[in-house]
Design a protein around this motif. Structure first.
Motif, short mmCIF file in Angstrom:
data_model
loop_
_atom_site.label_atom_id
_atom_site.label_comp_id
_atom_site.label_asym_id
_atom_site.label_seq_id
_atom_site.Cartn_x
_atom_site.Cartn_y
_atom_site.Cartn_z
N ALA A 129 0.75 -1.29 -0.22
CA ALA A 129 0.21 0.66 -0.05
C ALA A 129 0.83 1.27 0.24
O ALA A 129 1.81 1.16 0.49
CB ALA A 129 -0.92 0.08 1.20
N VAL A 130 0.09 2.47 -0.59
CA VAL A 130 1.35 3.68 -0.91
C VAL A 130 0.69 4.79 -0.03
O VAL A 130 -0.50 4.42 -0.88
CB VAL A 130 2.12 3.79 -2.68
CG1 VAL A 130 3.14 2.48 -2.37
CG2 VAL A 130 0.78 3.70 -3.05
N GLU A 131 1.11 5.81 -0.52
CA GLU A 131 0.26 6.97 -0.09
C GLU A 131 -0.18 7.68 -1.50
O GLU A 131 0.48 7.91 -1.60
CB GLU A 131 1.01 7.95 1.32
CG GLU A 131 0.91 7.42 2.53
CD GLU A 131 -0.29 7.37 2.81
OE1 GLU A 131 -1.26 8.08 2.69
OE2 GLU A 131 -0.63 6.28 4.18
N ASP A 147 9.23 9.98 -10.30
CA ASP A 147 9.09 8.80 -9.16
C ASP A 147 10.14 7.97 -8.03
O ASP A 147 10.32 7.85 -9.13
CB ASP A 147 8.04 7.71 -9.63
CG ASP A 147 7.81 6.73 -8.83
OD1 ASP A 147 6.59 8.06 -7.94
OD2 ASP A 147 8.41 6.32 -8.43
N PRO A 148 10.08 8.90 -7.26
CA PRO A 148 11.02 8.57 -6.76
C PRO A 148 11.44 6.78 -6.84
O PRO A 148 13.25 6.43 -6.55
CB PRO A 148 11.02 8.54 -4.97
CG PRO A 148 9.94 9.36 -5.15
CD PRO A 148 8.56 9.28 -6.44
N LYS A 149 10.93 6.38 -6.89
CA LYS A 149 10.77 4.76 -6.93
C LYS A 149 10.75 3.65 -8.06
O LYS A 149 11.96 2.94 -8.17
CB LYS A 149 9.44 3.81 -6.04
CG LYS A 149 9.98 3.85 -4.19
CD LYS A 149 8.01 2.78 -3.81
CE LYS A 149 8.99 3.90 -1.74
NZ LYS A 149 7.87 2.24 -1.58
#
Length: 253
Positions: free
Chosen positions: A123-125, A232-234
């Motif tokens: 789950a991500v914010e 996107d950081p990921k």
């Protein structure tokens, strides 16, 4: 900028081998026409380079090379040339000569009961786009491709297409009415980084507040001058799909 250029045959019509599609389907490729004089198959080039470096790999043979790949990759083990031809292609993974190939990459998850562990889920914010809408930049621009072209046109611009047309700013008819614009009218499209000039085209498939442009025709309209370099950081994916813009009537001096 290369010191040496080795002309290679076109893989889709001048060589023998296999091709894998984005749905994981492996199919046979057969030479339909001979390559131009002085042009060699990729395999021939690599074999000759190896020979000049002191290694004799024998005579190039696409089926033998594919069998070596199958011997090293369990997911391709059951994809011999004979089966690829008989079945018209097989989707990997295909573990042996009796395996039909997997319709889904992780088809075990569709089994009842599930074979092996469940798929991990994270789950991500939610985070809104970096380039936020406001009174000065009220429209969300998304960029993409059209059916007849690919990215900057390196692979497609040399070929004519009855579908190809000049670059436009695609807007919903509702936005066109709100900004008092006419089809084909030139407008200035501005973001927080730059602006470009493009004619308007109405697309009923767009909802109000959403605009669309492509990056196919940089010499006509430098669309990427508008987009943001946030990523996107990921995943490292650039946020090309979420640029905040405004649209103004354009009048030549």
């Amino acid at each position: 900028m290369a010191d040496v250029v080795l002309p290679a045959a076109a893989g889709w019509c001048e060589t023998e081998g296999t091709v894998t599609s984005s749905e994981r389907r492996v199919q046979r490729v057969r030479a339909a026409v001979p390559p131009p004089p002085g042009v060699r198959d990729d395999i021939e080039i690599l074999y000759e380079l190896a020979h000049r470096l002191g290694h004799d790999w024998g005579k190039p043979n696409s089926e033998r090379i594919w069998d070596e790949v199958r011997g090293l990759s369990p997911m391709h083990a059951g994809m011999g040339y004979r089966r690829l031809e008989e079945l018209g292609g097989i989707q990997w993974p295909c573990y042996d000569e009796s395996h039909p190939g997997e319709l889904y990459l992780h088809s075990r998850l569709w089994q009842t009961p599930v074979i092996g562990p469940l798929a991990p889920f994270s789950a991500v914010e939610f985070e809104p786009p970096v380039d936020q809408l406001d009174e000065n930049y009220p429209i969300r621009l998304t960029t993409g491709r059209r059916l007849d072209s690919y990215n900057t046109g390196v692979q497609t611009s040399r070929y004519t297409s009855p579908l190809r047309r000049a670059e436009t700013l695609d807007l919903s008819p509702e936005d066109g009415a709100q900004y008092h614009l006419a089809e084909g009218e030139k407008v200035r499209v501005s973001s927080r980084r730059g602006s470009v000039i493009a004619p308007v085209r109405f697309d009923p498939g767009l909802r109000p507040g959403l605009a669309f442009m492509t990056v196919h025709f940089h010499d006509q309209v430098a669309t990427n001058d508008l987009t943001i370099d946030a990523v996107d950081p990921k995943s490292g994916t650039s946020e090309f799909k979420a640029t905040a813009i405004r649209v103004e009537k354009y009048r030549e001096n």
